[in-house]
Design an enzyme around this catalytic site. Structure first.
Site, PDB file in Angstrom:
ATOM      1  N   CYS A   6       0.906  -1.088   0.045  1.00  0.00           N
ATOM      2  CA  CYS A   6       0.079   0.060  -0.111  1.00  0.00           C
ATOM      3  C   CYS A   6       0.869   1.253   0.142  1.00  0.00           C
ATOM      4  CB  CYS A   6      -0.993   0.219   1.171  1.00  0.00           C
ATOM      5  SG  CYS A   6      -1.937   1.531   1.387  1.00  0.00           S
ATOM      6  N   CYS A  22      -0.537   4.120   2.170  1.00  0.00           N
ATOM      7  CA  CYS A  22      -0.371   3.827   3.637  1.00  0.00           C
ATOM      8  C   CYS A  22       1.152   4.117   4.040  1.00  0.00           C
ATOM      9  CB  CYS A  22      -0.815   2.295   4.057  1.00  0.00           C
ATOM     10  SG  CYS A  22      -2.161   1.957   3.483  1.00  0.00           S
ATOM     11  N   ASP A  23       2.268   3.773   3.155  1.00  0.00           N
ATOM     12  CA  ASP A  23       3.430   3.700   3.814  1.00  0.00           C
ATOM     13  C   ASP A  23       4.432   4.524   2.798  1.00  0.00           C
ATOM     14  OD1 ASP A  23       2.885   1.765   5.481  1.00  0.00           O
ATOM     15  OD2 ASP A  23       3.096   0.133   4.039  1.00  0.00           O
TER      16      ASP A  23
END
Length: 308
Positions: A131, A134-135
């Protein structure tokens, strides 16, 4: 007893909830994590109708949830452990309770595929990610690689270009499958370098990702590149373990339905990415959810004698 229990709070689940709640059906959504599913990991979406300006996936997810709640949907954060689908009244067992319902709509979605490399699981969260939204910010100023050739891989690379000075796109073919618009954006971005006809053979690093061994599938030649992160975007696996050996699945594990979202079990419907279909997009998941809710309402009306 509920009229409808929807398992999964993504675009399919919340659209189904909206339609069933507006039809005055007692509707419960059970979501084990957060609203939106895969949609919530999309940083920017430009192709969802009605939004002239881009909208974030998590923002759209919260709007969908809020709209469904407005019409009476109850949302429960819990994990479904077991389903009993053998009788007219279905039972849903979660970690904390057991519920009964006249109908079930399966909306568990799908999860990112893994490469299947020896070091992959060990380094997940330590340089290996599925992701970018997300990261991505954790890799500010670092070199990363994205594996894949579809829209998700392209979107991930473009998102990572906000933070990273260098992004490799590793693709086993000699051309991307992503839409032309995304391909044009990739080609115009000087931070992005393509490694065509290539696959990742090994993820190097003991405590974090330090590099990748890359194999050219046409020549067999091995090459190494230094990267601090690896983002995998090679497709999805359906989250259908809950209904394996209960609902009919295809060879890839996707739920088989007709065009009215009916499974092989009366009173059980499926919508969204876990369903066998041609195109998996937020708008198609929403369309599935609307169809499933409408068909569930018809099913309840036609089988009232079993619920008295």
């Amino acid at each position: 007893m509920n009229d409808v229990i929807i398992i999964g709070g993504g675009p399919a689940g919340y659209t189904a909830a909206l339609y069933s709640s507006r039809a005055q059906l007692d509707t419960l959504v059970i979501e084990k994590m957060f609203s939106g599913g895969q949609m919530a990991t999309a940083d920017v979406m430009e192709n969802y109708p009605g939004f002239e300006e881009p909208i974030g996936g998590s923002d759209l997810a919260l709007r969908m949830e809020k709209q469904a709640r407005k019409f009476g949907t109850v949302v429960l954060n819990d994990e479904v452990l077991e389903l009993d689908l053998d009788s007219h009244i279905k039972k849903v067992k979660t970690k904390n309770n057991t519920f009964e319902s006249k109908t079930i709509i399966l909306c568990m979605g799908a999860s990112p595929k893994m490469l299947g490399l020896p070091n992959e699981e060990k380094l997940r969260g330590s340089g290996v990610s599925y992701c970018a939204v997300c990261d991505g910010a954790f890799f500010r100023g670092k070199t990363v690689a994205v594996v894949g050739g579809g829209d998700t891989a392209a979107e991930d690379a473009l998102y990572l270009a906000r933070f990273c000075p260098k992004i490799y796109i590793i693709h086993r073919r000699d051309a991307m499958r992503a839409t032309k618009l995304l391909q044009n954006e990739l080609c115009c971005n000087k931070k992005i370098e393509f490694l065509w006809d290539s696959v990742v053979e090994e993820i190097e690093g003991k405590f974090g990702v330090e590099g990748l061994k890359i194999k050219n599938v046409k020549t067999g030649k091995l090459n190494s590149i230094s990267v601090d992160g690896l983002f995998v975007a090679i497709g999805l696996n359906p989250n259908t373990s809950l209904v394996k050996n209960k609902v009919e699945l295809n060879k890839d594990g996707y739920v088989i339905t007709d065009d009215r979202m009916r499974t092989n079990i009366p009173g059980v419907f499926a919508a969204g990415d876990l369903r066998e279909k041609y195109l998996r997009q937020i708008i198609t998941a929403a369309a599935d959810g609307a169809s499933a809710a409408y068909t569930a309402e018809q099913y309840i009306n036609e089988n009232m004698k079993y619920f008295k």
